[in-house]
Scaffold this motif. Structure first.
Motif, short mmCIF file in Angstrom:
data_model
loop_
_atom_site.label_atom_id
_atom_site.label_comp_id
_atom_site.label_asym_id
_atom_site.label_seq_id
_atom_site.Cartn_x
_atom_site.Cartn_y
_atom_site.Cartn_z
N ASP A 1 0.84 -1.20 0.00
CA ASP A 1 0.00 0.00 0.00
C ASP A 1 0.88 1.26 0.00
N THR A 2 1.28 1.67 -1.19
CA THR A 2 2.18 2.83 -1.34
C THR A 2 1.59 4.08 -0.74
N GLU A 3 0.31 4.30 -0.93
CA GLU A 3 -0.34 5.51 -0.40
C GLU A 3 -0.28 5.55 1.12
N TYR A 4 -0.42 4.41 1.76
CA TYR A 4 -0.35 4.35 3.22
C TYR A 4 1.03 4.79 3.71
N LEU A 5 2.08 4.25 3.10
CA LEU A 5 3.44 4.63 3.51
C LEU A 5 3.70 6.11 3.25
N GLN A 6 3.23 6.62 2.12
CA GLN A 6 3.41 8.05 1.84
C GLN A 6 2.71 8.90 2.89
N LYS A 7 1.54 8.49 3.30
CA LYS A 7 0.78 9.23 4.30
C LYS A 7 1.47 9.18 5.66
N VAL A 8 1.87 7.98 6.09
CA VAL A 8 2.47 7.82 7.41
C VAL A 8 3.77 8.60 7.54
N PHE A 9 4.63 8.50 6.53
CA PHE A 9 5.94 9.13 6.60
C PHE A 9 5.99 10.48 5.88
N LYS A 10 4.83 10.99 5.46
CA LYS A 10 4.71 12.32 4.84
C LYS A 10 5.66 12.49 3.66
N MET A 11 5.56 11.57 2.69
CA MET A 11 6.40 11.63 1.50
C MET A 11 5.51 11.90 0.29
N ASP A 12 6.00 12.75 -0.61
CA ASP A 12 5.23 13.01 -1.82
C ASP A 12 6.00 12.60 -3.07
N ASN A 13 7.17 12.02 -2.89
CA ASN A 13 8.00 11.60 -4.00
C ASN A 13 7.88 10.08 -4.16
N ASN A 14 7.39 9.64 -5.32
CA ASN A 14 7.18 8.21 -5.56
C ASN A 14 8.49 7.43 -5.56
N GLU A 15 9.58 8.05 -6.00
CA GLU A 15 10.87 7.37 -6.02
C GLU A 15 11.36 7.12 -4.58
N GLN A 16 11.17 8.10 -3.70
CA GLN A 16 11.52 7.91 -2.30
C GLN A 16 10.70 6.78 -1.68
N THR A 17 9.43 6.78 -1.98
CA THR A 17 8.54 5.73 -1.45
C THR A 17 8.99 4.36 -1.93
N ALA A 18 9.35 4.24 -3.20
CA ALA A 18 9.82 2.97 -3.75
C ALA A 18 11.10 2.52 -3.06
N GLU A 19 12.01 3.45 -2.77
CA GLU A 19 13.24 3.11 -2.06
C GLU A 19 12.94 2.60 -0.66
N LEU A 20 12.01 3.27 0.01
CA LEU A 20 11.66 2.86 1.37
C LEU A 20 10.99 1.49 1.38
N ILE A 21 10.12 1.23 0.42
CA ILE A 21 9.47 -0.08 0.31
C ILE A 21 10.52 -1.17 0.09
N GLU A 22 11.49 -0.91 -0.77
CA GLU A 22 12.55 -1.89 -1.02
C GLU A 22 13.33 -2.19 0.27
N PHE A 23 13.65 -1.14 1.03
CA PHE A 23 14.35 -1.34 2.30
C PHE A 23 13.52 -2.15 3.27
N PHE A 24 12.25 -1.78 3.43
CA PHE A 24 11.40 -2.48 4.40
C PHE A 24 11.14 -3.93 3.99
#
Length: 99
Positions: free
Chosen positions: A62-85
């Motif tokens: 759920d990309t939108e959930y992670l963006q909301k929780v960690f206040k990110m608006d950059n899809n590339e940042q979100t993808a990096e964080l998902i890969e790490f997690f």
């Protein structure tokens, strides 16, 4: 305390992992608390912002959930964080009857 009904008051020795890393876009600092509470989901705390959430591998879809929780608006940042997690958050063996 007469106005409050205690729901739980648990003491537990837990594993805590602190991870700091950088990408081309940003720096991350997380504390990950592995506990048997909260359906065995680790508590992930961003050490820079104090934002936190309980995460399991299913939440990473759920990309939108992670963006909301960690206040990110950059899809590339979100993808990096998902890969790490995905490499960091263990598969949950806890099944609920509420799904």
């Amino acid at each position: 305390m007469e106005f409050f009904q205690k729901l739980y008051d648990e003491h537990e020795n837990v594993n805590v992992r602190f991870v700091g890393f950088t990408t081309d876009l940003t720096r991350y600092d997380f504390g990950i608390i592995y506990t048997s509470l909260f359906f065995a989901k680790p508590l992930v705390v961003c050490m820079q912002t104090g934002r936190s959430t309980l995460l399991d591998p299913k939440d990473l879809d759920d990309t939108e959930y992670l963006q909301k929780v960690f206040k990110m608006d950059n899809n590339e940042q979100t993808a990096e964080l998902i890969e790490f997690f995905k490499e960091t958050i263990p598969q949950s063996h806890f099944e609920t009857e509420y799904e």
